[in-house]
Write a protein that holds these residues in place. Structure first.
Motif, short mmCIF file in Angstrom:
data_model
loop_
_atom_site.label_atom_id
_atom_site.label_comp_id
_atom_site.label_asym_id
_atom_site.label_seq_id
_atom_site.Cartn_x
_atom_site.Cartn_y
_atom_site.Cartn_z
N UNK A 288 15.35 -4.72 -19.51
CA UNK A 288 16.49 -3.89 -19.89
C UNK A 288 16.03 -2.69 -20.71
N UNK A 289 15.08 -2.93 -21.61
CA UNK A 289 14.58 -1.86 -22.45
C UNK A 289 13.92 -0.75 -21.62
N UNK A 290 13.36 -1.12 -20.47
CA UNK A 290 12.71 -0.14 -19.61
C UNK A 290 13.70 0.87 -19.05
N UNK A 291 14.97 0.52 -19.02
CA UNK A 291 16.00 1.40 -18.47
C UNK A 291 16.72 2.19 -19.54
N UNK A 292 16.21 2.14 -20.77
CA UNK A 292 16.86 2.83 -21.88
C UNK A 292 16.01 4.00 -22.35
N UNK A 293 16.65 5.04 -22.81
CA UNK A 293 15.94 6.13 -23.44
C UNK A 293 15.42 5.68 -24.80
N UNK A 294 14.34 6.29 -25.24
CA UNK A 294 13.83 6.06 -26.59
C UNK A 294 14.91 6.50 -27.58
N UNK A 295 15.16 5.70 -28.64
CA UNK A 295 16.19 6.06 -29.63
C UNK A 295 15.98 7.44 -30.23
N UNK A 300 18.46 14.47 -22.21
CA UNK A 300 18.17 13.76 -20.97
C UNK A 300 17.03 14.47 -20.26
N UNK A 301 16.08 13.69 -19.78
CA UNK A 301 14.91 14.28 -19.12
C UNK A 301 14.99 14.06 -17.62
N UNK A 302 15.14 15.14 -16.88
CA UNK A 302 15.17 15.07 -15.42
C UNK A 302 14.22 16.10 -14.85
#
Length: 309
Positions: A288-295, A300-302
């Motif tokens: 789950x953590x892998x799908x989260x942005x760093x706090x 947003x990075x695209x």
């Protein structure tokens, strides 16, 4: 008409119910008074059975503070507030929110809370503990847990499926009804099919149950109606409260009750083997953590260039 002081735009008259009076002044209350208000809103008519001393202890304050709070709401004292709570309870039906166009926002909120709490309490208190334990053990032992639901119950099924996966239990739900039927037909002995249907009559769920039973799977039904066609294909049946069908606003509370019934099953599953499910939950949480942005991320990075080839 004399009007209560308000913190927002909606003024409430002296004859507003207790929740309405609280809503009118809540934002201006001290932290202690908010604890009293929150306890009243959460427990409603049950507070009418308490003495002022017992109520004060439950709120973590003194009896004199409770009396002062009551007078802030323009009651003569705690006895007067309790009378209003009893009157409000008598005016609230048990199977419907029953809103009226002229209701204050505070009254609306109280009615919604009362209806939801009453329905959730009925769900929990009406659950057979032995059946709950047996059904939870079937889920733990299952090779795969499938869900079948249509309409608003589909969202409940999706959430429950996600919860089982978080515990490390293989589970699956398709929103497409044909896919649900195909999945049920692929059931094997030891699998579990959980059906969620308010009226105990949905054709898709009934057909899926028949197919799953024929394949040797265990079937668990969550419904509000007794003795429907689904019940005849169910190994375990758990009931949620009936609602007045004419008011579509009641559907939200029905889904809350269906979710509560599933949560009871999940809690019992975890309770039967906390070490196993605790470890599995922690391992899956890493994915789950892998799908989260760093706090610390601020944007947003695209990478549009790479995504467009």
């Amino acid at each position: 008409m004399t009007v209560l002081p308000v913190s927002g735009k909606d003024a409430l008259p002296f004859d507003a119910d207790c929740a309405g009076r609280i809503g009118a002044v809540y934002d201006t209350l001290s932290s202690t008074d908010k604890k009293i208000a929150d306890y009243l809103l959460a427990n409603g008519p049950q507070c009418a059975q308490l003495s002022v001393r017992t109520f004060a202890e439950a709120c973590g304050c003194s009896a004199s503070t409770v009396v002062r709070f009551c007078r802030l709401l323009h009651y003569d004292g705690f006895a007067d507030l309790k009378y209003d709570l009893r009157r409000a309870e008598a005016a609230l039906p048990e199977n419907d929110i029953t809103l009226h166009p002229g209701d204050s926002i505070g009254s609306m909120m109280h009615r919604a809370l009362h209806y939801a709490c009453q329905s959730l309490r009925a769900t929990v208190e009406g659950t057979d503990e032995v059946l709950l334990d047996e059904a939870a053990r079937q889920i733990i032992a299952a090779g795969n847990v499938q869900f079948c639901a249509i309409g608003s119950a589909g969202g409940v099924a999706q959430a429950a499926c996600s919860q089982l996966l978080s515990l490390g239990i293989p589970a699956c739900f398709f929103s497409d009804e044909l896919q649900q039927l195909r999945l049920a037909a692929c059931s094997k002995p030891g699998d579990v099919l959980i059906g969620i249907n308010y009226n105990n009559a949905a054709r898709t769920v009934a057909d899926a149950f028949m197919a799953a039973k024929a394949a040797g799977a265990t079937t668990i039904l969550i419904t509000a109606v007794k003795d429907g066609i689904l019940s005849s294909y169910s190994d375990y049946v758990f009931y949620t409260p009936l609602r007045r069908a004419g008011n579509s606003l009641n559907i939200f509370t029905s889904t809350l009750c269906q979710s509560m019934m599933l949560q009871l099953l999940m809690l019992r599953v975890w309770q039967l083997d906390p070490d196993r499910f605790g470890q599995q939950t922690e391992a899956i949480r890493n994915f789950t953590k892998m799908k989260l942005y760093d706090p610390a991320a601020e944007t947003v990075r695209i990478d549009y260039a790479s995504s467009n080839g």
